[in-house]
Design a protein around this motif. Structure first.
Motif, mmCIF file in Angstrom:
data_model
loop_
_atom_site.group_PDB
_atom_site.id
_atom_site.type_symbol
_atom_site.label_atom_id
_atom_site.label_comp_id
_atom_site.label_asym_id
_atom_site.label_seq_id
_atom_site.Cartn_x
_atom_site.Cartn_y
_atom_site.Cartn_z
ATOM 1 N N GLN A 1 3.471 1.939 -2.482
ATOM 2 C CA GLN A 1 3.515 0.576 -2.990
ATOM 3 C C GLN A 1 3.832 0.554 -4.486
ATOM 4 O O GLN A 1 4.547 -0.325 -4.963
ATOM 5 C CB GLN A 1 2.190 -0.137 -2.731
ATOM 6 C CG GLN A 1 2.215 -1.635 -3.047
ATOM 7 C CD GLN A 1 3.245 -2.380 -2.230
ATOM 8 O OE1 GLN A 1 3.311 -2.248 -1.014
ATOM 9 N NE2 GLN A 1 4.076 -3.160 -2.905
ATOM 10 N N ARG A 2 3.316 1.537 -5.212
ATOM 11 C CA ARG A 2 3.641 1.629 -6.636
ATOM 12 C C ARG A 2 5.144 1.780 -6.823
ATOM 13 O O ARG A 2 5.744 1.136 -7.697
ATOM 14 C CB ARG A 2 2.914 2.817 -7.272
ATOM 15 C CG ARG A 2 3.203 2.970 -8.767
ATOM 16 C CD ARG A 2 2.596 4.226 -9.349
ATOM 17 N NE ARG A 2 3.157 5.436 -8.768
ATOM 18 C CZ ARG A 2 2.907 6.657 -9.223
ATOM 19 N NH1 ARG A 2 2.077 6.842 -10.235
ATOM 20 N NH2 ARG A 2 3.465 7.704 -8.638
ATOM 21 N N TRP A 3 5.759 2.619 -5.988
ATOM 22 C CA TRP A 3 7.205 2.817 -6.092
ATOM 23 C C TRP A 3 7.947 1.536 -5.727
ATOM 24 O O TRP A 3 8.945 1.181 -6.375
ATOM 25 C CB TRP A 3 7.645 3.963 -5.169
ATOM 26 C CG TRP A 3 9.098 4.310 -5.352
ATOM 27 C CD1 TRP A 3 9.615 5.233 -6.198
ATOM 28 C CD2 TRP A 3 10.205 3.698 -4.677
ATOM 29 N NE1 TRP A 3 10.991 5.243 -6.102
ATOM 30 C CE2 TRP A 3 11.381 4.308 -5.176
ATOM 31 C CE3 TRP A 3 10.332 2.701 -3.717
ATOM 32 C CZ2 TRP A 3 12.651 3.963 -4.732
ATOM 33 C CZ3 TRP A 3 11.609 2.346 -3.286
ATOM 34 C CH2 TRP A 3 12.745 2.970 -3.783
ATOM 35 N N PHE A 4 7.478 0.816 -4.689
ATOM 36 C CA PHE A 4 8.125 -0.436 -4.306
ATOM 37 C C PHE A 4 8.107 -1.437 -5.462
ATOM 38 O O PHE A 4 9.106 -2.116 -5.735
ATOM 39 C CB PHE A 4 7.428 -1.055 -3.084
ATOM 40 C CG PHE A 4 7.594 -0.278 -1.810
ATOM 41 C CD1 PHE A 4 8.805 0.319 -1.495
ATOM 42 C CD2 PHE A 4 6.547 -0.139 -0.915
ATOM 43 C CE1 PHE A 4 8.967 1.046 -0.327
ATOM 44 C CE2 PHE A 4 6.691 0.582 0.257
ATOM 45 C CZ PHE A 4 7.909 1.172 0.559
ATOM 46 N N PHE A 5 6.968 -1.538 -6.139
ATOM 47 C CA PHE A 5 6.865 -2.445 -7.290
ATOM 48 C C PHE A 5 7.868 -2.062 -8.383
ATOM 49 O O PHE A 5 8.506 -2.926 -8.985
ATOM 50 C CB PHE A 5 5.451 -2.430 -7.865
ATOM 51 C CG PHE A 5 4.454 -3.224 -7.064
ATOM 52 C CD1 PHE A 5 4.816 -4.394 -6.426
ATOM 53 C CD2 PHE A 5 3.123 -2.802 -6.955
ATOM 54 C CE1 PHE A 5 3.897 -5.138 -5.683
ATOM 55 C CE2 PHE A 5 2.200 -3.532 -6.221
ATOM 56 C CZ PHE A 5 2.586 -4.700 -5.575
ATOM 57 N N GLU A 6 7.999 -0.766 -8.618
ATOM 58 C CA GLU A 6 8.948 -0.299 -9.634
ATOM 59 C C GLU A 6 10.379 -0.620 -9.224
ATOM 60 O O GLU A 6 11.194 -1.054 -10.050
ATOM 61 C CB GLU A 6 8.799 1.203 -9.870
ATOM 62 C CG GLU A 6 7.508 1.587 -10.580
ATOM 63 C CD GLU A 6 7.380 3.086 -10.771
ATOM 64 O OE1 GLU A 6 8.299 3.816 -10.330
ATOM 65 O OE2 GLU A 6 6.365 3.528 -11.339
ATOM 66 N N ALA A 7 10.704 -0.393 -7.963
ATOM 67 C CA ALA A 7 12.061 -0.663 -7.468
ATOM 68 C C ALA A 7 12.403 -2.143 -7.556
ATOM 69 O O ALA A 7 13.558 -2.515 -7.813
ATOM 70 C CB ALA A 7 12.193 -0.176 -6.025
ATOM 71 N N LEU A 8 11.392 -2.992 -7.359
ATOM 72 C CA LEU A 8 11.602 -4.445 -7.433
ATOM 73 C C LEU A 8 11.466 -4.978 -8.857
ATOM 74 O O LEU A 8 11.515 -6.181 -9.070
ATOM 75 C CB LEU A 8 10.599 -5.158 -6.518
ATOM 76 C CG LEU A 8 10.750 -4.879 -5.021
ATOM 77 C CD1 LEU A 8 9.620 -5.519 -4.233
ATOM 78 C CD2 LEU A 8 12.101 -5.371 -4.514
#
Length: 263
Positions: free
Chosen positions: A157-164
């Motif tokens: 989820q941390r990576w998803f937030f960064e990607a978005l």
């Protein structure tokens, strides 16, 4: 071939196929429905995004199933070394199917998602799980190690937030970062003392000696390798979490000061 073996093999292949389908078809369709920003990501970002969606699905399935076994599977609880491995074999077959699927994706898309630590982690995990799947020993303990997967959804989820491109100090990002650190510690670090205490308590017993020297060394050796990696990741995650919290407090104090001056 008995019914148990057939179930394990069919579960393994079904797991592999489902996780491949999730990566190549389901994730992109689902992600585009959930987030309109998915379609604007680069091809490389989409590959890693889909990989992490699959990782999250796997973690939730084997993690929740693993929790059930740890607390309610009386056969394995009663004898962690030699208890009936039926349910555990199904869970490890799912995990093994995912590991092979993910290794294949790591190789095919090495330039995008390749990571030698993940290759070592998956290979070590597969080597350890085959003792349960083939020999039926160490079922409870093998399943206990699977609880570590419950931390993966927060990491992803941390990576998803960064990607978005979520702001680093957004409430969602900060809360997820704290939860990620806490859960990672609980399921990967805090579980070490009771796990190794159990090894110490059974060392030299008749049940332990029945495992044989190779399995004894392999069991303890693979756990040590995985836990060294867990400690390394814990240090990295903790540093990142403390840094974000510190900067978040500084920014909050700065904003309060500026608002006070404006008043």
């Amino acid at each position: 071939m008995d019914a148990n073996t057939k179930l394990v093999i069919s579960t393994f292949f079904t797991s592999f196929v489902i996780f491949q389908l999730l990566f190549y078809f389901v994730s992109s369709w689902f992600s585009a429905k959930v987030s309109s920003s998915y379609n604007s990501l680069s091809h490389e970002k989409k590959i890693e995004w889909n990989s992490r969606v699959v990782s999250t699905c796997h973690s939730l399935v084997v993690g929740i199933f693993g929790l059930y076994i740890v607390f309610f599977d009386e056969a394995t609880i009663a004898d962690p070394l030699w208890g009936d491995p039926s349910l555990v074999k199904v869970n490890l077959a799912i995990a093994s199917g995912y590991a092979i699927s993910d290794l294949l994706l790591l190789i095919l898309y090495w330039e995008v998602i390749g990571d030698i630590f993940f290759v070592i982690h998956h290979c070590t995990m597969l080597y350890a799980y085959q003792f349960v799947l083939r020999g039926g020993m160490l079922a409870y303990l093998g399943n206990f190690r699977l609880l570590a997967e419950l931390s993966s959804p927060f990491v992803n989820q941390r990576w998803f937030f960064e990607a978005l491109k979520y702001p680093k100090f957004s409430k969602a990002n900060v809360i997820n970062g704290i939860l990620m650190t806490v859960v990672f510690f609980m399921v990967r670090i805090a579980t070490m003392p009771p796990f190794y205490s159990y090894i110490y308590s059974v060392f030299g017993t008749e049940a332990f000696m029945r495992l044989g020297f190779v399995i004894q060394c392999s069991w303890i050796g693979t756990c040590v390798i995985l836990d060294v990696m867990n400690v390394m990741w814990m240090i990295k995650i903790s540093r990142g979490c403390f840094k974000v919290i510190s900067l978040f407090r500084q920014e909050k104090a700065s904003n309060s000061f500026q608002n006070g001056k404006l008043d």
